[in-house]
Design an enzyme around this catalytic site. Structure first.
Site, PDB file in Angstrom:
ATOM      1  CB  CYS A  47     -42.949  -2.462   6.963  1.00  0.00           C
ATOM      2  SG  CYS A  47     -43.560  -1.044   6.241  1.00  0.00           S
ATOM      3  CG  HIS A  71     -40.224   8.559   2.626  1.00  0.00           C
ATOM      4  ND1 HIS A  71     -40.257   7.304   1.917  1.00  0.00           N
ATOM      5  CD2 HIS A  71     -40.404   8.240   3.821  1.00  0.00           C
ATOM      6  CE1 HIS A  71     -40.218   6.470   2.826  1.00  0.00           C
ATOM      7  NE2 HIS A  71     -40.427   6.723   4.107  1.00  0.00           N
TER       8      HIS A  71
END
Length: 702
Positions: free
Chosen positions: A26, A618
């Protein structure tokens, strides 16, 4: 997932088992990469199919497919949202899809790959495939531009710093500029730095083209960039600079894509990507630039020079502002070079004032962009901040190219800010009578005695630098807020950090914001100060009642203090703020607001909503002093722009310091992503009665 060496494995009936390979990747190379890998492996195992999955994540390629794997494979699934080199799979059935397909429909992919087309030796590598989920993803043009910028940055930094050091230690001022004696050690260092600067423009162009059309576009992109930067090829005294390189990069990429669609005889196909396409595209692009684009550039150069020549008797303020605008516009292109050569040419005639205006404007761009990375660190990535420090150093030595990476990455925000700061510096230096006796700029010319009117010279540079920095961070911040406005909740920001307070009333002491996420909810929903204080007192009492911590999990980064079973937020931004406050209970968060800002900026790159009712925001930031992980469960779910459209009920937040050893956050993400693909694990998390029970379930992660 990897089979042992030996003869081909067989099924229960003695027949050869089907063997499939897969590659998952990705754009950010984190969670989706590993989720897709785990899903594909599980689907293959349930059908008694042997499968090996290569993951191309941010921590590098893992479980790499070798030649033996490929030669014995019955098909290859490429589930990726980024470029993957397919040349090694020539002659095999290859199915290319987006990474979301690997996560949500692995069984379907295993069935489809058996009838997928055979990949030809001349086939192009798979380009980015758009995911079918939600979230804000960057377009192909932006990704291609950033690909070029990322490869260009090391050339800018290395070339600029070597030139700056060699000038500082080996050069001296002359009427022709700063000169380093030929044959000396510092002359050789300067030459090496010059090579870096020569290569940076072709590299920018080449890797923009590469991102669009893969390897066949690399040669025409690089040669096109070299032509764009070599004005002598089309009758100009200055090349087109980085703006010309961006143009040639996109032209080369899309030209190669078009040529690939042309049908050719089979005997020509093997040589198309290595001979035919590069030669045709390079020749066409080069001639087009020289004969079509180059002429207007030369015309601009000549007419700007004539126009400036007619302004020498006009207002010094106006002339200085115009020269500053031109110097800052393209940093080495025809507009910049016109102003620079105009000022340099007047030195011989005794007019050193024009060069003084230019000299004040020249360092403003790199100094301003470097300063911007210091005053608003959260707006920039780690690489950009490092580039900003190098830009500050280059600016001191009058190397305006130090600002090019910023201008190429954010032209709409950086170029106007550069021009405004350059105009201010030039407009101040002009009427102040600043003079420069050598064709060079920056503080170095003043330090070495080539400038008269030194105090006002530095006043002009400092003010121009501050204007550029403040304008840049304002424009970048506004652009970032606009990009988030459609996808985040509307709650006002909560005061940041453990030390943030809500004023008390009726003699009460101020209440610390961050003692519990519940306080955040009270503030965001407009509660009174007494209500907030009461909420805080209740939270403190609850925390004090906890007799002891449960065993730590995830290497001790997640503890009972960073687990919550009732996430209150409705929107993504509010949820991230609540999670950041939860992490602050660990004592490892130095700046809650900075942590929130970095996490939200990560969301702009692509949603961290992974589907299956999961989100893993994150951040890598110095707002935390040590790695910390938090978990919260939402009864209603939070709209996160997930790939499958589900609301996030299981929310993990990971934060690590910038200087964290290795890639700890990536390791945690990989562990969580794989484990969360187990439906039973998710059900146990949802059913856990309290924080202690949640920790027992999370202990399975490792």
């Amino acid at each position: 997932m990897t089979s042992p060496a030996g003869p081909p494995p067989t099924g229960n009936g003695g027949e050869r088992r089907i063997k499939l390979l897969a590659v998952t990747a990705c754009p950010t190379g984190i969670a989706h990469t590993y989720m897709a890998a785990e899903k594909l492996a599980q689907a293959a195992a349930s059908r008694d199919i042997e499968m090996k999955v290569e993951t191309q994540g941010s921590i590098g390629v893992e479980n790499a497919l070798d030649d033996n794997d490929v030669s014995t494979a019955d098909g290859i699934i490429v589930a990726a949202d980024k470029d993957v080199d397919l040349s090694r799979f020539a002659g095999k059935r290859v199915l290319t899809v987006g990474v979301a397909e690997g996560i949500h429909h692995p069984e379907r992919l295993i069935e489809r790959v058996r009838s997928a087309p055979v990949h030809q030796p001349d086939g192009a590598a798979a380009g980015p495939v758009a995911s079918d989920g939600g979230g804000k993803e960057r377009g192909a043009v932006y990704k291609a531009l950033m690909n070029g910028v990322s490869y260009m940055i090391p050339f800018v930094v290395v070339g600029g710093l070597l030139i700056a050091v060699s000038l500082a230690l080996g050069g001296h001022a002359t009427a022709k500029g700063y000169v380093i004696p030929e044959g000396t050690f510092w002359a050789h260092v300067n030459a090496i730095g010059g090579i870096g600067f020569q290569l940076m423009i072709p590299v920018l162009s080449g890797y923009i083209a590469y991102a669009i059309a893969d390897r066949p576009a690399l040669v025409p992109g690089m040669i096109g960039g070299w032509i764009a930067n070599t004005g002598a090829l089309y009758g100009s005294k200055a090349g087109a600079g980085f703006i010309g390189a961006i143009v040639t990069g996109f032209l080369a990429g899309y030209l190669v894509l078009w040529i690939k669609k042309v049908r050719v005889p089979k005997f020509v196909q093997p040589v198309m990507p290595i001979i035919v396409i590069p030669i045709v595209a390079t020749t066409a692009l080069g001639l087009f630039f020289i004969y079509v684009i180059g002429k207007p550039i030369s015309w601009v150069f000549e007419h700007l020079t004539s126009w400036l020549g007619g302004m020498t008797g006009s207002s010094a303020v106006l002339l200085g502002a115009i020269l500053g605008l031109m110097i800052a516009f393209d940093m080495g292109g025809p507009v910049n070079k016109t102003a620079f050569l105009f000022g340099a040419g007047l030195i011989a005639s005794g007019n050193q004032t024009v060069m003084g205006m230019c000299a004040a404007a020249i360092p403003v761009m790199p100094l301003g962009q470097g300063l911007a990375t210091l005053i608003r660190r959260r707006l920039y990535s780690e690489q950009e901040r490092e580039t900003g420090l190098a830009a500050l150093f280059m600016g001191c030595f009058g190397i305006s190219e130090g600002a090019i990476p910023f201008a190429a990455a954010r032209p709409a925000q950086v170029i106007p800010a550069n021009m405004l700061g350059g105009a201010v510096a030039g407009a101040i230096a002009g009427p102040a009578g600043v003079k420069d006796a050598v064709p060079h700029g920056g503080p170095i010319v003043a330090v070495l005695g080539a400038v008269s009117g030194v105090p006002m010279f530095f006043v002009a540079v400092v003010i121009g630098t501050v204007v550029t920095a403040l304008t840049t961070v304002t424009l970048v911040d506004v652009a970032g807020r606009r990009s988030r406005s459609g996808s985040v909740g509307g709650a006002e920001p909560v005061p940041a950090g453990a030390g943030a307070v809500v004023p008390g009333q009726a003699g009460r002491e101020p209440v610390a914001v961050g003692v519990a996420p519940a306080v955040v909810g009270a503030v965001e929903h407009g509660s009174s100060a007494e209500e907030v204080a009461a909420e805080a007192d209740a939270s403190l009492a609850t925390e004090a009642a906890v007799p002891g911590e449960a065993p730590e999990v995830l290497s001790g980064h997640l503890t009972e203090r960073t687990v919550r079973t009732d996430l209150a937020a409705d929107g993504k931004e509010a949820a991230i703020r609540e999670m950041a406050q939860l992490l602050s209970r660990s004592g490892r968060v130095a700046d809650v607001e900075e942590l929130v800002a970095v996490a939200l900026r990560r969301e702009e790159q692509g949603t961290t909503g992974l589907g299956e009712e999961i989100a893993i925001p994150h951040a890598k930031t110095d707002a935390v002093t040590a790695p910390v992980v938090g978990f919260a469960r939402s009864a209603r779910g939070v709209e996160w722009g997930s790939l499958d459209g589900t609301k996030a009920r299981l929310v993990f937040m990971i934060a690590v310091p910038e200087a964290a050893a290795g890639d700890e956050h990536l390791r945690i993400l990989a562990l969580l992503s794989r484990k969360l693909m187990d439906p039973g694990f998710r059900e146990r998390l949802l059913a856990a009665a309290d924080e202690r029970a949640v920790l027992d379930v999370l202990g399975e992660v490792g």
